[in-house]
Design a protein around this motif. Structure first.
Motif, short mmCIF file in Angstrom:
data_model
loop_
_atom_site.label_atom_id
_atom_site.label_comp_id
_atom_site.label_asym_id
_atom_site.label_seq_id
_atom_site.Cartn_x
_atom_site.Cartn_y
_atom_site.Cartn_z
N GLY B 166 -1.51 -15.82 4.09
CA GLY B 166 -1.63 -15.51 2.72
C GLY B 166 -0.42 -16.12 1.93
O GLY B 166 -0.58 -16.01 0.50
N TYR B 167 0.59 -16.69 2.42
CA TYR B 167 1.41 -17.40 1.84
C TYR B 167 1.23 -18.63 1.69
O TYR B 167 0.55 -19.24 2.46
CB TYR B 167 3.08 -17.17 2.69
N ASP B 168 1.51 -19.36 0.63
CA ASP B 168 1.54 -20.65 0.43
C ASP B 168 2.88 -21.24 0.95
O ASP B 168 3.93 -21.25 0.26
CB ASP B 168 1.36 -21.27 -1.17
N ILE B 169 2.68 -21.84 2.12
CA ILE B 169 3.94 -22.34 2.86
C ILE B 169 4.76 -23.42 2.19
O ILE B 169 6.02 -23.07 2.08
CB ILE B 169 3.60 -22.98 4.37
N GLN B 170 4.09 -24.17 1.58
CA GLN B 170 4.93 -25.25 0.78
C GLN B 170 5.72 -24.90 -0.46
O GLN B 170 6.69 -24.94 -0.49
CB GLN B 170 3.91 -26.20 0.09
N LEU B 171 4.90 -23.81 -1.19
CA LEU B 171 5.75 -23.14 -2.18
C LEU B 171 6.78 -22.11 -2.00
O LEU B 171 8.06 -22.11 -2.48
CB LEU B 171 4.51 -22.22 -3.22
N LEU B 172 6.61 -21.41 -0.73
CA LEU B 172 7.41 -20.41 -0.48
C LEU B 172 8.73 -21.31 -0.08
O LEU B 172 9.86 -20.95 -0.21
CB LEU B 172 6.98 -19.91 1.05
N ALA B 173 8.52 -22.45 0.92
CA ALA B 173 9.53 -23.38 1.30
C ALA B 173 10.50 -23.82 0.00
O ALA B 173 11.57 -23.82 0.05
CB ALA B 173 9.14 -24.63 1.93
N ARG B 174 9.83 -24.17 -1.01
CA ARG B 174 10.61 -24.56 -2.23
C ARG B 174 11.33 -23.33 -2.83
O ARG B 174 12.47 -23.60 -3.20
CB ARG B 174 9.48 -25.04 -3.43
N LEU B 175 10.81 -22.01 -2.91
CA LEU B 175 11.51 -21.05 -3.48
C LEU B 175 12.63 -20.85 -2.93
O LEU B 175 13.77 -20.29 -3.37
CB LEU B 175 10.21 -19.97 -3.64
N VAL B 176 12.53 -20.69 -1.51
CA VAL B 176 13.76 -20.51 -0.53
C VAL B 176 14.80 -21.67 -0.60
O VAL B 176 16.10 -21.25 -0.95
CB VAL B 176 13.21 -20.23 0.77
N THR B 177 14.37 -22.88 -1.07
CA THR B 177 15.38 -23.94 -0.96
C THR B 177 16.12 -23.59 -2.36
O THR B 177 17.31 -24.20 -2.27
CB THR B 177 14.43 -25.26 -1.14
N GLY B 178 15.33 -23.04 -3.46
CA GLY B 178 16.25 -22.89 -4.71
C GLY B 178 17.22 -21.79 -4.41
O GLY B 178 18.34 -22.02 -5.00
N VAL B 179 16.93 -20.92 -3.44
CA VAL B 179 18.21 -19.73 -3.52
C VAL B 179 19.38 -20.65 -2.46
O VAL B 179 20.52 -20.52 -3.06
CB VAL B 179 17.80 -18.82 -2.33
N ILE B 180 18.98 -21.38 -1.37
CA ILE B 180 19.97 -22.13 -0.72
C ILE B 180 20.86 -23.19 -1.71
O ILE B 180 22.01 -22.99 -1.65
CB ILE B 180 19.40 -22.99 0.50
N ALA B 181 19.97 -23.86 -2.73
CA ALA B 181 20.56 -24.67 -3.55
C ALA B 181 21.54 -24.25 -4.29
O ALA B 181 22.74 -24.55 -4.63
CB ALA B 181 19.58 -25.67 -4.35
N GLN B 182 21.27 -22.96 -5.03
CA GLN B 182 22.10 -22.23 -5.88
C GLN B 182 23.50 -21.56 -5.19
O GLN B 182 24.43 -21.63 -5.55
CB GLN B 182 21.44 -21.06 -6.44
#
Lengths: 219, 219
Positions: B166-182
């Motif tokens: 049910g998760y969009d893995i691509q989008l999820l990876a992006r959102l988590v990347t955002g947290v790491i990048a910050q």
């Protein structure tokens, strides 16, 4: 009386000519502001159609129906026009989100995230142009600072402040900003999911986190 | 036999001279690579000390103990040297994280996030210099693409794949990347918290999400 009349007469005359001058100045300023707005609206259309690099100042002035010289009364070059455009759009975006969020009875993360995505989606054509123009990281960080500032206000208004005890609010705002920023960056390449579904994805991650099995494998 | 011997003799001679040429070529290439590495190491020191704008090519060649002309055998200008430095450091960082994560029995998000922050923290001086140099958003996005790619591999290896249904893995990876990048961007301005605490903050947010009272106010 005569003296007074004369004084009044003079004073009225002064007021009148001052007023007329002011009106004329205001009219000039309004006309100037209108031309500037026309140029920015034209620039936006031209950038969207031709891309940053192929857009010329002549394209912009033709679209705005003014002479090339007029462009230079407002902007030093194409780059300055584009940066002004980006700054103004971002400022409008910020105002829209603030107004919308404040119109709600309770300022929640849900309302804020939905509002940010809704308004950012409407302006997403500009993001890809900004990227193609060689936008600098320092500008992105300024935008992220603004989002983080808004989130801090949301965190500070949480009805049970003890819920956020032990969190570093500043850092937390930054990390959440990262998730939101990536949702917007996603739209650089694609239009789907739209703003409501994007907000729901982001809010689901922020509310519940990820499945435990990603963090420790028990095998 | 004579014919064969002669053939062998010639062939051996050819091999020998080829080998000598190859050795000389290799020696030249090694020397060239060494000078290039010296220049990049010197550039890093000079940029860190003087900042991007004040650093000169002369500063760099003096620190590397080579002539100014040598610089131009390797790089067109200061900007190219800096971009090469950034790309190489990022490549090393990537390799370090991949090697470290693979050395663990189970590739979890916990291991990955800790590894990224540990290695990024060690290189954090470069990030602020990159920012001051007017780094472009497109470069950041390339870095974020790499992080997102790594996260997708972590998600794909989750032992209970149904957990991510049910998760969009691509989008999820992006959102988590955002947290790491910050988390990394946080270090542009400050050194605290260090990499382990930063990783713990990020992992806590990703594992549990934020308090429910931030999402709906029940008042």
């Amino acid at each position: 009386m005569t003296f007074h009349s004369k004084l009044n007469y003079n004073s009225v005359m002064n007021e009148d000519s001052k007023t007329e001058l002011t009106i004329r100045q205001h009219r000039g300023a309004r006309r100037r502001a209108k031309t500037r707005a026309d140029l920015l609206a034209a620039a936006r259309k031209v950038f969207a159609k031709k891309g940053y690099h192929d857009a010329s100042i002549l394209d912009i002035t033709e679209a705005a129906d003014v002479g090339v010289g007029t462009f230079y009364l407002h902007f030093a070059d194409k780059d300055e026009a584009f940066n002004t455009l980006i700054d103004e759009v971002f400022h409008i975006l910020e105002e829209q989100v603030i107004t919308e969020v404040r119109s709600h009875e309770a300022i929640t993360l849900t309302v804020t995230v939905h509002s940010i995505f809704r308004h950012a989606y409407a302006q997403r054509d500009l993001f890809s142009i900004a990227l193609a123009s060689g936008a600098q990281v320092s500008r992105t960080i300024r935008v992220e600072d603004t989002i983080a500032g808004g989130l801090i206000r949301v965190f500070e208004q949480v009805p049970q402040p003890e819920d956020l005890q032990g969190y570093d609010i500043q850092l937390l705002a930054r990390l959440v900003t990262g998730v939101i920023a990536q949702g917007i960056i996603w739209w650089f390449d694609q239009d789907e999911p739209g703003p409501e579904e994007m907000a729901n994805n982001v809010l689901a991650l922020l509310a519940h986190g990820l499945p435990a099995s990603l963090f420790t494998h028990n095998n």
